[in-house]
Design an enzyme around this catalytic site. Structure first.
Site, PDB file in Angstrom:
ATOM      1  CB  VAL A   1      17.022  27.926 112.969  1.00 22.48           C
ATOM      2  CG1 VAL A   1      17.535  29.014 113.892  1.00 22.48           C
ATOM      3  CG2 VAL A   1      17.009  28.418 111.535  1.00 22.48           C
TER       4      VAL A   1
ATOM      5  CE1 TYR B   1      10.788  28.685 109.989  1.00 19.08           C
ATOM      6  CE2 TYR B   1      12.840  28.122 111.094  1.00 19.08           C
ATOM      7  CZ  TYR B   1      11.573  28.665 111.128  1.00 19.08           C
ATOM      8  OH  TYR B   1      11.089  29.188 112.295  1.00 19.08           O
TER       9      TYR B   1
ATOM     10  CG  ASN C   1      13.889  23.663 117.807  1.00 19.17           C
ATOM     11  OD1 ASN C   1      14.547  24.705 117.774  1.00 19.17           O
ATOM     12  ND2 ASN C   1      12.588  23.666 117.974  1.00 19.17           N
ATOM     13  CE1 TYR C   2       9.297  24.762 115.211  1.00 23.33           C
ATOM     14  CE2 TYR C   2       9.070  24.500 112.854  1.00 23.33           C
ATOM     15  CZ  TYR C   2       8.507  24.560 114.099  1.00 23.33           C
ATOM     16  OH  TYR C   2       7.162  24.399 114.235  1.00 23.33           O
TER      17      TYR C   2
ATOM     18  CG  ASP D   1      14.836  31.539 113.345  1.00 24.83           C
ATOM     19  OD1 ASP D   1      15.344  31.569 114.477  1.00 24.83           O
ATOM     20  OD2 ASP D   1      13.815  30.871 113.087  1.00 24.83           O
ATOM     21  CB  ALA D   2      17.148  36.298 108.826  1.00 29.90           C
TER      22      ALA D   2
ATOM     23  CG  MET E   1       8.165  43.101  92.518  1.00 32.91           C
ATOM     24  SD  MET E   1       8.646  41.367  92.333  1.00 32.91           S
ATOM     25  CE  MET E   1       7.741  40.922  90.847  1.00 32.91           C
TER      26      MET E   1
END
Ligand SMILES: *[C@@H]1O[C@H](CO)[C@@H](O)[C@H](O)[C@H]1NC(C)=O
Ligand SMILES: *[C@@H]1O[C@H](CO)[C@@H](O)[C@H](O)[C@H]1NC(C)=O
Length: 731
Positions: free
Chosen positions: A459, A464, A461-462, A374-375, A529
């Site tokens: 995205v 997040y 239908n979904y 998706d990204a 980090m």
């Protein structure tokens, strides 16, 4: 009639395009408590006049102003080296490119235009008040069917074109790609006939652009997409009415229909009844008023501030926050103030969701390819819709807008894309009480208040929901919530007693003729980090069972912590194991606490899932960044996207797994930790017609970072500090 049809198509197929113009829409429904007005106790000076305005005088009975950002970004200027490109800068990029030889006389589309972040060393040295570092844009453009990566220097106007050297893959789709793809089948007479044969009026058609993944030779050397359609007759929730088995393969560059496959002509379109999820569509007598109104009061306003649009300061935290078309939310330069020395200490240089992988578990013709990233395919940030004040985020939230370019480079504003708010859920920061056996009357408790940064991407239908939650004790919780609508499959069955072998259904029968197909979700986070400086090490602290020797102790066994410093990348390819557990520390080996422990933060997994697909399965090769739950790589500014820079239709040569297999040294180096949060989803009836949110998270938690409990000295709550509101007498 024809014109009306076209209008309906426009509405549907261009829904994504409409988002560009979308500021935000507030459905003016009456909340369940609209009649029970709140008033503040007269002796409560903390209560704001907002509540008083909602008095019974009908001329004053109006909604309090909704805190949308409504900022005009036309004159925004960057203040920090990591600030995203502004409208003016995007316009400048557009004009520089339009006079560049590559773009003159060619058809082109800009797939992304982002800030090219300055070298890390320069950003680390930069301080407020210093001159801004040179501004550059990183552009991914398709020109005459080729993908190009360019750097545009905003002050000199110089353009550098770089070879990617990538053997496969295409850039993230543009919104225009997605919209034109859904229109493409309609130029095909066979397609129209098939739809009509299925009993669907062409005016009721809704189609979705579905990334094809990659499955071998026949799909190479052209940019492809699959289009599948639904009937929106009688419902806005067209996802529940699939035209099962019909798949149209479309060339994304030429918009030509390549192939139509129809393997579902015997499968009925599921009914529309009970699929609408809108509040306004529910029968009034069915509306449930389960709760009294609830809201958190912040009479003195929230405790965070946002400086120069992007710098968030709250309690002992400070970080840079920006929207991103691909990642969604990027948190940079996260620092926490030391409770003893007062010094701001580095924790993380950069954190963001790098890639998603969503494979569906159905190998049949109309489903096998559904293995979304998706990204890298759709743009996680591009799909982040405006947040709904009071429902997505509580009162007193701050809303941040995104500024993105369309395919021709024109900037547009996605308003309310991110919200920042303080959360008080009644949780406990720390506590202790003494039992009567000691005779000591001690009860010390500190309430927990946190700061949340939230985005919600839809995205297709979904939905997040991504939260970055900061705690005063130094912990950062990264949480992903899943909601929205299932991708379902049509079936001839309307009861499981008709199904010979339920296991072969690839999912769960959710309603008559509707199967919720089993699938996984993986979200891989890039966590650069920076524990008190760039050079850090990754330490696996293995919890090992030790057997005692005969006669040594009445005990037969106990647990020991065995520390292993990862030398190279392969030492840090971690699969989580319940019966061979470890802690995962990122330490600064050259910075010690008073008693000599290296300062650190640990990655704390919680409920998660691992991909079980065959490693040679094409989707798993592309999604190989999910082969382990934790990876550690040496910092490399080209290694940002776990599924590769060009994830669309890639073969998987440029993933985190490939990079990590180089087995580079990672000890006492500038390192990046990657964590994958996973979900297996076997749909259930409660997921119909829309899913209650399911969440999971992981933490970044201080480990010997502070000399002692960093929130020892925070005060407890006392009654007089807190606002009291009480309902006004009703009637
Ligand atoms: C298919 O139907 C659409 C919508 O009615 C129409 O605009 C289009 O021209 C049709 N295509 C063909 C090839 O007939
Ligand atoms: C940095 O990353 C790129 C892309 O993976 C790779 O080609 C390059 O060799 C890497 N550099 C180092 C020093 O690892």
């Amino acid at each position: 009639m024809e014109a009306r049809n076209i209008l309906r198509f426009l509405f549907l197929f261009l829904c994504v395009a409409l988002m560009l113009l979308f500021t935000w829409v507030h459905l003016p429904y009456a909340p369940p408590y609209a009649n029970e007005l709140l008033d503040c106790a007269t002796n409560s000076p903390w209560c704001t006049s907002k509540n008083r305005l909602q008095s019974k005088q009908s001329n004053l009975l109006k909604e309090p102003p909704i805190p949308t950002s409504h900022r005009n970004h036309a004159s925004d200027t960057p203040h920090h080296p990591l600030d995203p490109l502004t409208i003016q800068e995007l316009n400048k990029v557009r004009s520089i490119l339009s006079s560049h030889p590559l773009f003159k006389s060619s058809t082109y589309a800009l797939h992304s235009v982002d800030l090219e972040e300055p070298e890390k060393a320069l950003v680390l040295k930069w301080e407020k008040g210093d001159q801004l570092l040179p501004r550059r844009a990183s552009v991914v453009a398709r020109v005459n069917g080729n993908s190009n990566v360019l750097t545009v220097d905003l002050s000199t106007g110089q353009v550098t074109v770089r070879e990617t050297g990538l053997p496969s893959g295409y850039p993230m789709m543009t919104i225009e790609d997605m919209t034109t793809a859904t229109w493409a089948p309609l130029v095909n007479g066979d397609f129209n006939r098939t739809i009509i044969q299925r009993g669907i009026n062409l005016a009721d058609l809704a189609c979705l652009p579905i990334s094809t993944g990659w499955y071998g030779k026949s799909e190479e050397n052209r940019r492809l997409i699959k289009v599948q359609c639904y009937s929106m007759e009688g419902t806005v929730n067209f996802y529940m009415r699939p035209i099962e088995g019909l798949t149209v393969l479309v060339d994304l560059d030429t918009k030509q229909v390549v192939e139509i496959s129809d393997k579902g002509s015997n499968i009925p379109i599921p009914k529309a009844a009970n699929t609408d999820y809108r509040y306004s569509a529910q029968e009034l007598h069915q509306v449930m008023n389960l709760l009294n109104p609830i809201s958190i009061e912040q009479p003195k306003g929230p405790s965070f501030t946002i400086e120069d649009e992007h710098l968030v300061k709250w309690a002992n935290w400070e970080f840079h926050l920006k929207p991103d078309a691909r990642a969604g939310v990027i948190i940079s330069r996260a620092k926490v103030r030391d409770s003893d020395t007062g010094e701001l200490r580095d924790v993380m240089y950069k954190g963001f969701s790098s890639e998603l992988f969503v494979p569906y578990m159905d190998p049949t013709d109309a489903w096998y390819f559904k293995t979304y990233m998706d990204a890298g395919e759709y743009g996680f940030g591009l799909q982040a819709m405006p947040l709904d004040p009071l429902n997505d985020c509580p009162r007193n939230a701050y809303y941040m807008d995104g500024v993105f370019p369309t395919a021709d480079g024109t900037p547009y504003v996605r308003s309310n894309m991110i919200c920042v708010f303080e959360r008080y859920t009644g949780d406990i920061g720390w506590r202790h009480s003494e039992s009567p056996i000691t005779g000591m009357q001690i009860r010390e408790v500190r309430p927990k208040v946190t700061l949340v940064v939230r985005m919600a991407a839809s995205v297709a239908n979904y939905d997040y929901i991504v939260d970055w939650e900061f705690q005063t004790d130094g912990l950062i919780r990264i949480k992903v919530g899943l909601s929205g609508i299932l991708m379902v499959k049509g079936t001839e069955y309307d009861n499981i007693n008709q199904i010979p072998n339920q296991e072969n259904l690839y999912g769960t029968l959710l309603s008559e003729n509707v199967i919720g197909v089993i699938h996984d979700h993986y979200v891989t986070f890039h966590l650069d980090m920076e524990i008190d400086g760039s050079d850090n090490s990754f330490v696996q602290v293995n919890i090992k069972k030790e057997q005692t020797s005969a006669g040594e102790s009445p005990r037969k066994s106990y647990l020991k912590a065995v520390r292993n410093v990862a030398k190279t990348e392969k030492d840090a390819q971690i699969k989580l194991k319940l019966y061979d557990p470890s802690e995962f520390h990122v330490i600064n080996p050259s910075k010690k606490t008073r008693v000599g422990n290296p300062v650190g933060y640990k990655v704390v997994p919680s409920g998660t899932a691992a991909s079980l697909l065959d490693l040679q399965d094409p989707p798993q090769k592309r999604g190989a960044f999910t082969n382990n739950q934790i990876w550690v790589t040496p910092y490399n500014r080209s290694e940002q996207w776990a599924g590769g820079l060009f994830a669309y239709q890639s073969h998987g040569e440029d993933t985190l797994a490939t990079w990590s297999d180089r087995d580079r040294a990672i000890e006492n180096k500038d390192i990046v930790v990657w964590y994958t949060l996973g979900f297996h989803h076997i749909p259930c009836q409660e997921d119909f017609p829309i899913m209650p949110t399911v969440s999971s998270s992981f933490d970044l938690k201080p480990v010997n970072f502070f000399e002692s409990n960093p929130i020892l000295r925070i005060p407890p709550n006392v009654e007089n500090d807190l606002p009291v509101c009480k309902p006004a007498a009703s009637g």
